[in-house]
Design a protein around this motif. Sequence first.
Motif, PDB file in Angstrom:
ATOM      1  N   GLU A 227       0.842  -1.200   0.000  1.00  0.00           N
ATOM      2  CA  GLU A 227       0.000   0.000   0.000  1.00  0.00           C
ATOM      3  C   GLU A 227       0.874   1.246   0.000  1.00  0.00           C
ATOM      4  O   GLU A 227       0.667   2.170  -0.766  1.00  0.00           O
ATOM      5  N   THR A 228       1.866   1.259   0.901  1.00  0.00           N
ATOM      6  CA  THR A 228       2.760   2.425   0.957  1.00  0.00           C
ATOM      7  C   THR A 228       3.452   2.618  -0.385  1.00  0.00           C
ATOM      8  O   THR A 228       3.589   3.730  -0.876  1.00  0.00           O
ATOM      9  N   PHE A 229       3.871   1.473  -0.952  1.00  0.00           N
ATOM     10  CA  PHE A 229       4.567   1.559  -2.238  1.00  0.00           C
ATOM     11  C   PHE A 229       3.696   2.260  -3.287  1.00  0.00           C
ATOM     12  O   PHE A 229       4.134   3.193  -3.970  1.00  0.00           O
ATOM     13  N   VAL A 230       2.419   1.825  -3.361  1.00  0.00           N
ATOM     14  CA  VAL A 230       1.532   2.412  -4.353  1.00  0.00           C
ATOM     15  C   VAL A 230       1.338   3.896  -4.077  1.00  0.00           C
ATOM     16  O   VAL A 230       1.451   4.746  -4.969  1.00  0.00           O
ATOM     17  N   VAL A 231       1.076   4.207  -2.775  1.00  0.00           N
ATOM     18  CA  VAL A 231       0.819   5.616  -2.441  1.00  0.00           C
ATOM     19  C   VAL A 231       2.036   6.470  -2.758  1.00  0.00           C
ATOM     20  O   VAL A 231       1.942   7.506  -3.435  1.00  0.00           O
ATOM     21  N   VAL A 232       3.200   5.989  -2.313  1.00  0.00           N
ATOM     22  CA  VAL A 232       4.419   6.769  -2.545  1.00  0.00           C
ATOM     23  C   VAL A 232       4.657   6.930  -4.049  1.00  0.00           C
ATOM     24  O   VAL A 232       4.983   8.009  -4.537  1.00  0.00           O
ATOM     25  N   SER A 233       4.436   5.817  -4.788  1.00  0.00           N
ATOM     26  CA  SER A 233       4.664   5.896  -6.227  1.00  0.00           C
ATOM     27  C   SER A 233       3.749   6.917  -6.875  1.00  0.00           C
ATOM     28  O   SER A 233       4.177   7.724  -7.700  1.00  0.00           O
ATOM     29  N   VAL A 234       2.470   6.849  -6.499  1.00  0.00           N
ATOM     30  CA  VAL A 234       1.520   7.783  -7.121  1.00  0.00           C
ATOM     31  C   VAL A 234       1.916   9.215  -6.806  1.00  0.00           C
ATOM     32  O   VAL A 234       1.938  10.083  -7.689  1.00  0.00           O
ATOM     33  N   ILE A 235       2.292   9.451  -5.540  1.00  0.00           N
ATOM     34  CA  ILE A 235       2.698  10.813  -5.179  1.00  0.00           C
ATOM     35  C   ILE A 235       3.899  11.240  -6.019  1.00  0.00           C
ATOM     36  O   ILE A 235       3.939  12.337  -6.585  1.00  0.00           O
ATOM     37  N   LYS A 236       4.856  10.323  -6.147  1.00  0.00           N
ATOM     38  CA  LYS A 236       6.057  10.686  -6.896  1.00  0.00           C
ATOM     39  C   LYS A 236       5.733  10.939  -8.376  1.00  0.00           C
ATOM     40  O   LYS A 236       6.256  11.860  -8.990  1.00  0.00           O
ATOM     41  N   ILE A 237       4.844  10.091  -8.909  1.00  0.00           N
ATOM     42  CA  ILE A 237       4.492  10.273 -10.317  1.00  0.00           C
ATOM     43  C   ILE A 237       3.837  11.626 -10.530  1.00  0.00           C
ATOM     44  O   ILE A 237       4.170  12.373 -11.458  1.00  0.00           O
TER      45      ILE A 237
END
Lengths: 347, 165, 173, 100, 401
Positions: A5-15
């Motif tokens: 979950e963190t991975f997805v959230v962090v990725s989306v934020i970074k994108i």
Amino acid sequence: MLSIETFVVVSVIKIVIALFVLLTAVAYTVWLERKVVGHIQNRWGPTRVGPFGLLQPLADGIKFIFKEDLTPPHVYKPLYIAAPMIALICALTSIAVIPIGNWVTIGGVHTPLQITDLNIGLLIILGITSLGVYGVALAGWSSNSKYSLLGGLRASAQMVSYEVSLGLSLIGVLIVAGSFSLRDIVDGQGGHFWGFIPKWNIFYGGQFVAFFIYLISAYAETNRVPFDLPEAESELVAGYHTEYSAMKFAMFFMAEYANMITVACVASLLFLGGWHGPVFGPPILQAILPVFWFVLRVFGFLFVYIWVRGTLPRFRYDQLMAFGWKFLLPLAIANLVITALVVAWRA
Amino acid sequence: MPLAPAVTDLQQLKTHPAIAKLLAWNSSAVLAAKFDREEMTIYIERSWLREACVLLRDDTDCPFNFLSDVTCVDWFPSEPRFEVVYQLLSIPKKERVRLKVRLEGSAPAIDTVTSVWPAANYFEREVFDLFGIRFTGHPYMRRLLMPEDWEGHPLRKDYPVEGYR
Amino acid sequence: MLHLTLFLIFGAICVAGAVNLLVQRHPINSALSLVVVMGSLAGEYLLLGAEFVAAIQVIIYAGAIMVLFVFVIMLLNAGEEERAGGSRVALLLGVPGMTIGSLLMAWVLLERSGTQSVMMGALPGPPKIIGWLLFHDFLLPFEVTSVLVLIAIMGAVVLASHPEPSQPRKKVD
Amino acid sequence: MVPLSYYLILSGVLFACGVVGFLIKRNIITIFISIELMLNGVNLSFVAFAAQWHALSGQVFVFFVMVVAAAEAAVGLAIIIALYRTRDTLNVDRVNLLKL
Amino acid sequence: MAHLTTMPELEPGQDRTMILNMGPQHPSTHGVLRVILEIDGENVVRIMPDIGYLHTGIEKTCEAKFYQQVVPLTDRIDYLCPLTNNLCYVLAVEKLLGLEIPPKAQWMRVMLNELTRINSHLVWLGTHAMDIGALTVFLYCFREREDILRLFEAVSGQRMMTSYFRIGGLALEPPLGFFEQTGKFADRFPAKVDEYENLLTGNPIWMMRTKGVAKLAAEDAIALGASGPTLRGSGVDFDLRRDMPYSGYENFKFRVPVAQDGDVFSRYMCRVRELRESIGIVQQALQGMPEGPIKADAPRVVLPDREKMKTQMEALIYHFKIITEGFAVPEGEVYQAVESPRGEMGYYVVSDGTAKPYRVHMRAACLANMQTLPKMCEGRLLADVIAAIGSIDIVLGEIDR
């Protein structure tokens, strides 16, 4: 390891952040180009919208959105519409693997300043940029216009030809660094030798020639002066995007500038030492400074781009091809062989 | 510089290189000559024009190797109506001469000089376009300035200024 | 689960692209469908862990070979293909035949080797090891292919170079 | 976890599509494209088998296939261009004479 | 000579070629020139210029005007060098009339003519460089052109369509400080030419694009009627200002730049050197500017001064008569040629003794120069056509008239 979950959230934020930064950078590269070229040419560039014309990109964007989107008759519509999207998507995607700084820890999350860190990052960039040809070629073909077709043919021939030299010039760096990962390549360039010269690949790796080849090939890859033949205004009106208007034209425009930025980023990472530079001061400054050094290099590279545009005339098509195949390619191969020998001898 | 009266006597003008050459070659080709305001005009018999031009161009003493201009004057309603005017220039001798050919008003036609000076190509097309004079033997006798389907020849004096309605 | 989902997504795109290749009448659409197939195949390679192969697939296949195809289609300005008598027979016999053949093959594969399965990223193919293999175990084939490519380049140049301008062109109906 | 057979089925389907395209298409460029599709299908099975047998030589073979495909594309497209120049058509049915 | 004039019909797609219609709206055809190209890939097989999109019928209009009313029309012919057109026309009419022009007017005419030449060459240099892709030179050239246009505005009240020369002299006395301004400009201009040359002359890309491109042999240039820098670029040393002087050009010392190669670079070098020579003539004119009247003493032809008109009866009558019914010009015909920035500009004026010209014909230098285009471009690349069009410096206003 992060939870999914963190991975997805962090990725989306970074994108989201990366896209926002990239698009803003594209807009302000346009502004910068107009300003710098303006000053080279004894004029002011944009001054009316906002202080120093800083809101000009915004005004241009609004103009592009509200302009009438003409589709000329007799175009091959599916590809006519798809071409600018292909160009823009390819241009924007390659930013995903570009690191702009070291690992940071924000709110307990330890993450690299990069959307994703692949150990074949450089190959991904090469692959995606090589797909960018389709946007240009298809735009030229599907417009069903002779000028566009000539522009498209020129563009695809030019981009395929110079991609060879571009790739070969990068291989020298790869031999020195021994990795495809952009992060590893940058990490290999830390420190100094002989006390003061930074260990950048352009100096330490002996990749000066490679940098020169990369610079020229990059200009050709992004269709910039003096290699702007695919869109040579005086010959082909506007080349492959002659028939495009409004947002579709803006997509090509943005793609070109996004490609410029990508190329500048790759140059900074591979040749100019990435984000290495003096780091000092309080922790917050220490966190920001590498990013600043990196952006400074990218800016410098872009400035050279614009400077060249203000100075040089354009090549002719046969001269361009001859230059690429008969001069740059042998030079790149020679550089590769010499680099390989030197590395083998050192090892 | 007050105006001197024009000299039209062929005998007085015989010393001019172009006239001397032409008279020596074929005296029937030269109809008349005029020296007015320091400019020499020679009226050529229409059927001899091309040969006269070749002669003047290839003259060794004073080669008129440069065709400056070809144009036409419409003297409507008098006959012969048209005067086709050739301005020749000798680059080595820095000498000018003007050749004139008179043409009748109905179906005017004259030999082309494009084979002598390729420069005449556009000039003759322009004269054809604006005066309706046919240059026989011209490689591409088309209108130059007006649209292909234009009616009439605008620079003729009997062409109405507002065009045909 | 993620593996299967991704496999199915990429596989679906792959098959859709391949079918689209068959359905489209215009060569440029077929070529672009093949690019889509190649792109999603690169995804499949990534799932199998062959990252280097995936990257090369995109760079060489999609970025170079297919560009060449598109370039030639543009150059010859090839239009839509025309229907010919022979193709109808092939269509009537070939398509059902191939479908049945594929289904049979699928059944056999599912029945006989359904037990083995591969992990996501089962066999990483990092560039280093691939390079090692290429330049040690497969050095001779590698060099032979380089000669092959050289010959191909020369052949292409000879074939595609302009004929003599003086040579009159013959018409064949 | 995906059974290896799934990969092989996908590879087979791609190959079959290539064969069908080869048979039913009349445009020589499209036929050529179908051949590339078959090669791609084969490549997939190479990589899948490599993963199954833990032998990287499968992946290396993919490179050779690509190189051969590139060479084939270069020569093949050159032949197509030469063909188009002499016959003015891309339809294979019309290219039924061995000489001009 | 047949190879220079053949103009066969262009038929599309006979042998893998493509017809490309360049213009009349195209960024680098300098106006409304239309060039029909038959290309094989990037190679130009045949080329055919198509003109007439700017035909305004000035020659016909002239026949309905008084002699002095024609002057403003001549501005519109070659709109890059209006003063040269003015000069050529007034010289022709003055020759018909047998008028003597006071020296100051002659020197002013020469000086302004050379400024016009610089002005025109600057536009050419800028656009030519832009065609080949060097954007910056264009704006540099226009910077100096702006200075010249300010001078024109000061002297005539108009930036471009000056109509400053009148039959018998000049329209107005030059304003106070005009000569100082011109002198300042003439002093700083050579450094600016160095600037352009720094950007172009030694630039390898510029040389690659121009050297050996669009070659024109001397005999072909003469046969095709090319003149001006197009002729001199092919090695023919001929300049009307020096060889058949008019308007007092014999009083000035200047060199005629000639280049031998006949390619785009030669024509470029000719014009750039002409820039320097012209500014030298301007300086000579400033130094030796004679005192005296600016109009000939011919009350029937030349309009009287405003002051005299208000105080003297005859002046008022002459003014009234010239304005309302013009002045009769003795019968005759005159061909007056001057060296315009583009080559031999000639006015052929025929008078039938009335106050309106019977026929005015302009010999357009560009029209003849443009005939060299097919000779230059056939068998070369598409980009070379652009360079060639730029190098012959066409002005469509003059070609179509």
